[in-house]
Scaffold this motif. Structure first.
Motif: not given
Length: 201
Positions: A154-159
């Motif tokens: 999910g997009w939290v990994s983009a952090l």
């Protein structure tokens, strides 16, 4: 030996060395498959991921260490472009063998197989580019890892993107790469990982 190693080591250079070690391609290639496997197939997927990691990271890294110890390669980060072909070529063969095992076992998670093909594609492209230019493998693998984690978790990994930037900064500080080489590595790694993984999963 890079230029910065010839003189006194600054605090900035020490930090760069730590980042280079922690986020080395081998470490990421070992950690990523079990994560993707577990996400796709639970404990069974995790086991397959560990098997994949053996061929994508553990065996190639062991080969690299032996080559360094035997004097065929100058250092673990392969700073000399002409010395890259031996470990990269071995890595390609190792990943192909790993992928073949996943195919033979049949019930390996599809996402894991897609990941291994993405890693293989990235390796082959890196070998081709390395023939003429010293693109950064560190930032390529780091960027590809973040893309795969984003698509998987999910997009939290983009952090985690700042870690890719930090890795690129480290390679430039150590004078192992130029800004263009680390930027190109990140772009190639991210694009290849994203396209191949998304297409095959």
């Amino acid at each position: 030996m890079s230029v910065v190693e010839a003189g006194p080591v600054t605090r900035q250079q020490r930090a760069a060395r730590v980042l280079t070690e922690v986020f080395s391609p081998a470490h990421l290639a070992i950690v990523l498959p079990p994560i993707v496997g577990a996400r796709a197939g639970g404990l069974t997927g995790f086991a397959y991921g560990c098997l994949a990691a053996l061929f994508t990271g553990v065996i190639p890294y062991a080969f690299l260490l032996l080559a360094v110890r035997g004097g065929r390669i100058g250092d673990r980060h392969v700073r000399q472009r002409t010395q890259r072909f031996l470990p990269l070529g071995f890595g390609v063969v190792s990943v192909i063998v790993g992928f073949g095992l996943l195919v033979l076992l049949e019930d390996a998670p599809g996402d894991l197989s897609a990941l291994v093909v993405a890693m293989l594609t990235g390796l082959v492209i890196t070998v081709a580019i390395t023939a003429v230019w010293q693109i950064s493998i560190h930032t390529g693998v780091a960027a590809g890892t973040v893309v795969i984690l984003t698509l998987t978790l999910g997009w939290v990994s983009a952090l985690a993107w700042p870690l890719v930037v930090a890795t690129g900064w480290a390679r430039v500080v150590l004078r192992d790469h130029t800004v263009a080489q680390v930027a190109a590595g990140a772009v190639v790694g991210a694009v290849v990982a994203g396209l191949v993984f998304t297409t095959l999963r």
